[in-house]
Design an enzyme around this catalytic site. Sequence first.
Site, PDB file in Angstrom:
ATOM      1  N   LYS A 174       0.939  -0.936  -0.203  1.00  0.00           N
ATOM      2  CA  LYS A 174       0.121   0.299   0.069  1.00  0.00           C
ATOM      3  C   LYS A 174       1.111   0.733   0.296  1.00  0.00           C
ATOM      4  CE  LYS A 174      -2.127   2.821   2.935  1.00  0.00           C
ATOM      5  NZ  LYS A 174      -1.725   4.098   2.154  1.00  0.00           N
ATOM      6  N   GLU A 249      10.051   1.262  10.512  1.00  0.00           N
ATOM      7  CA  GLU A 249      10.404   2.766  10.670  1.00  0.00           C
ATOM      8  C   GLU A 249       9.783   3.938  10.746  1.00  0.00           C
ATOM      9  OE1 GLU A 249      14.231   2.044   9.685  1.00  0.00           O
ATOM     10  OE2 GLU A 249      13.966   0.091   9.256  1.00  0.00           O
ATOM     11  N   CYS A 283      12.864  11.869   6.602  1.00  0.00           N
ATOM     12  CA  CYS A 283      13.739  11.412   7.833  1.00  0.00           C
ATOM     13  C   CYS A 283      14.107  11.274   8.069  1.00  0.00           C
ATOM     14  CB  CYS A 283      12.782  10.283   7.609  1.00  0.00           C
ATOM     15  SG  CYS A 283      13.472   8.656   6.732  1.00  0.00           S
ATOM     16  N   GLU A 385       9.015  16.239  16.097  1.00  0.00           N
ATOM     17  CA  GLU A 385       9.448  15.919  15.029  1.00  0.00           C
ATOM     18  C   GLU A 385       7.923  16.455  13.640  1.00  0.00           C
ATOM     19  OE1 GLU A 385       8.326  12.212  12.264  1.00  0.00           O
ATOM     20  OE2 GLU A 385       9.658  12.877  11.266  1.00  0.00           O
TER      21      GLU A 385
END
Length: 481
Positions: A174, A249, A283, A385
Amino acid sequence: MKQLKNYINGQLVAPVAGQYIDNYNPATGEVFSLIPDSDEQDVELAVQAAQAAFPEWAKTPAEKRGQMLMRIADLIDQHHDRLAEAESVDNGKPLKLAKTVDIPRASSNMRFYGTAIQHFASEAHYMEGTEAINYTIRHPHGVAGCISPWNLPLYLFTWKIAPALAAGNCVVAKPSEVTPMTAYLLSELCQEAGLPAGVLNIVHGYGHKVGAAMVAHPKVPVISFTGGTATGRSIAATVAPMFKKLSLELGGKNPNIIFADCDFNNALHTSIHSSFANQGQICLCGSRIFIERPLYDKFRDAFVEKVKAMSVGDPLEDSTKQGAVVSEQHMQKVLSYIALAKEEGGTILTGGQQVQVEGRCAKGWFIAPTVIEGLPYNCRTNTEEIFGPVVTLTPFDTEEEVIQYANCTDYGLSATIWTQNLPRAHHVAHQVHSGIIWINTWLLRDLRTPFGGMKNSGVGREGGFEALRFFTEPQNVCVKL
Ligand code: NAD
């Protein structure tokens, strides 16, 4: 308007429920295609197709599976320009970046695992004295579920499906519903390459529908996920009682540590990239820049001058350094963090607001690259973040102090260290709690190395043989001689 399709059992098919989601071009703010709004019915069909294809694919020799991945890699290369443009339109990233990074890396991923599987050996352990030998077989799991994010769409999608397929699994994958286009184009390339039906299935749609159905499906025993930490946490909660194998991850809040004895020009130039590449939506971007005090003013002034000169605008223009951020919702999130930084006492040195671009991109979602100083190292702006074109600058005096700053977040994905004093570089590297450390460089990737984060940045490692180990189940056979 282009209507994307799911790729199930080798066919491009409409979602069972016939529903679609609008897909936006972030640079223009306009809907330019429709994505299947799939649900558990589509996931069920994909899992059934993958299960049916598995016995044949698993016994296909590794060399042949590898050749199939190489054929897909060749097709990605042949369609390089078309894929790069699709990625740029879908994501808002500069076309130049898609051409030089995203698409070449997608074909490298396929080629890397197409060859790696031919060098992947299992172990044997001979027992002296008892005269027995153990050998380990590595079986593919069956159906692997691969879920990827929007920031590096085809790059991260292929990074998962390539090792899963190479190891002999069939895959239900996906892509992010925010950037589905290149995964859709990949399904056309898989048909052209002659990938057997059901070996790879791509189901488009929302995470809470398609992703959740994949994660909870009892016939998908292994899940590889890249995305946000909160999503990773909810996936882990679902799969833990089902005893699935899980690779996560997740997010990052990476330190970029600059000592006064660094190669100044290199540190400065690379820090511009590590801060703002892909609008800061990688990231691995270093969003917290720590500068040793004697260099602080010089670095800050030169850095801000360079950031002010970065052109923000139409991603399709060659001169553009900063394209659009991926969605209006994401733009609002990033702007809310800039407002928070001001509340927390930060000073905006440049940027800090939405950018209104002229012409074709007048309704697009652009943010000026933003540099902030004067914040405590442990405030929310410096520990949560943001995932956008926003960095903070903070001075430090000692190694111990900067190690404390670097380690003060819940994340531990990557870190960058700039110094010409190599013993110090190694010492600091070993103390920083991040899975990936770069010394005097950034984003230099060797695909053989273990890739992943510590703490809330993830569980497990991808890359090299680590991924092939993840996508296989070891079985030890002990033979008394
Ligand atoms: P996200 O977690 O919102 O979505 C990632 C994927 O998960 C999407 O395909 C989404 O549809 C799906 N998803 C959402 N909810 C789900 C659920 N309940 N069950 C199953 N699947 C679900 O992340 P995002 O916003 O697309 O990506 C940005 C995040 O990804 C950032 O935090 C970034 O740091 C992280 N990221 C990490 C890495 C890495 O290698 N560690 C690489 C790239 C991005």
